[in-house]
Design an enzyme around this catalytic site. Structure first.
Site, PDB file in Angstrom:
ATOM      1  N   ARG A  18       7.418   1.559   0.787  1.00 44.71           N
ATOM      2  CA  ARG A  18       8.145   2.321   0.252  1.00 44.71           C
ATOM      3  C   ARG A  18       9.637   2.028   0.300  1.00 44.71           C
ATOM      4  O   ARG A  18      10.399   2.280  -0.849  1.00 44.71           O
ATOM      5  CB  ARG A  18       8.152   3.938   0.842  1.00 44.71           C
ATOM      6  N   THR A  25       0.905   3.997   1.636  1.00 43.83           N
ATOM      7  CA  THR A  25       1.252   4.836   2.750  1.00 43.83           C
ATOM      8  C   THR A  25       2.152   4.137   3.716  1.00 43.83           C
ATOM      9  O   THR A  25       2.521   4.673   4.649  1.00 43.83           O
ATOM     10  CB  THR A  25      -0.073   5.104   3.321  1.00 43.83           C
ATOM     11  N   CYS A  26       2.557   2.701   3.196  1.00 44.89           N
ATOM     12  CA  CYS A  26       3.513   1.778   4.253  1.00 44.89           C
ATOM     13  C   CYS A  26       4.830   2.222   3.851  1.00 44.89           C
ATOM     14  O   CYS A  26       5.298   2.127   2.805  1.00 44.89           O
ATOM     15  CB  CYS A  26       2.914   0.392   3.811  1.00 44.89           C
ATOM     16  N   ASP A  27       5.418   2.556   5.132  1.00 45.49           N
ATOM     17  CA  ASP A  27       6.819   2.876   4.737  1.00 45.49           C
ATOM     18  C   ASP A  27       7.454   1.955   4.559  1.00 45.49           C
ATOM     19  O   ASP A  27       8.535   2.167   3.763  1.00 45.49           O
ATOM     20  CB  ASP A  27       7.353   3.642   6.335  1.00 45.49           C
ATOM     21  N   ILE A  58       0.688  -1.263   0.033  1.00 40.10           N
ATOM     22  CA  ILE A  58      -0.035   0.001  -0.070  1.00 40.10           C
ATOM     23  C   ILE A  58       0.917   1.168   0.015  1.00 40.10           C
ATOM     24  O   ILE A  58       1.963   1.202   0.601  1.00 40.10           O
ATOM     25  CB  ILE A  58      -1.300  -0.213   1.285  1.00 40.10           C
TER      26      ILE A  58
END
Length: 116
Positions: A14, A9-11, A7
């Site tokens: 990223r 927004t998941c660090d 997803i």
């Protein structure tokens, strides 16, 4: 083709994307929140990694579930599958599908072994 499931927004997702980009690995990105999760894909993940390895009991989504739902998911594989299909963010992520294996979570050493 390598596919990275996660997803936006998941660090950790990223970090995984940055690692793949930095080493020049070609991959397709599948956002579980936006593009969803179907039953066939979930079953493929379970076949490769096992249900226990996939259920993210530390996620915000998990903590938002009623305690009775959490217990049901722990006790009943069918209920866990249903919850994961309803809430794809209950999957541990990122999930890196190389076509031959499924890597659950992110460890940079696992990603370094990938072919470009």
């Amino acid at each position: 083709m390598i596919t990275l499931y996660g997803i936006k927004t998941c660090d950790t997702c990223r970090k995984a994307r940055k690692t793949l980009d930095a080493q020049g690995t070609s991959y397709r990105y599948h956002d579980l929140r936006e593009q969803g999760l179907d039953e066939a894909l979930l079953e493929r993940f379970i076949d490769h990694a096992g249900l226990g390895a996939l259920l993210n009991t530390r996620s915000t989504t998990w903590r938002a579930l009623a305690p009775s739902e959490q217990q049901a998911a722990k006790d009943d594989a069918a209920r866990a599958r249903t919850l994961m299909l309803t809430h794809p963010t209950l999957l541990k992520r990122p999930l890196l599908d190389t076509g031959e294996r499924l890597i659950v979570g992110f460890k940079s050493d696992d990603y370094r072994t990938l072919t470009h």
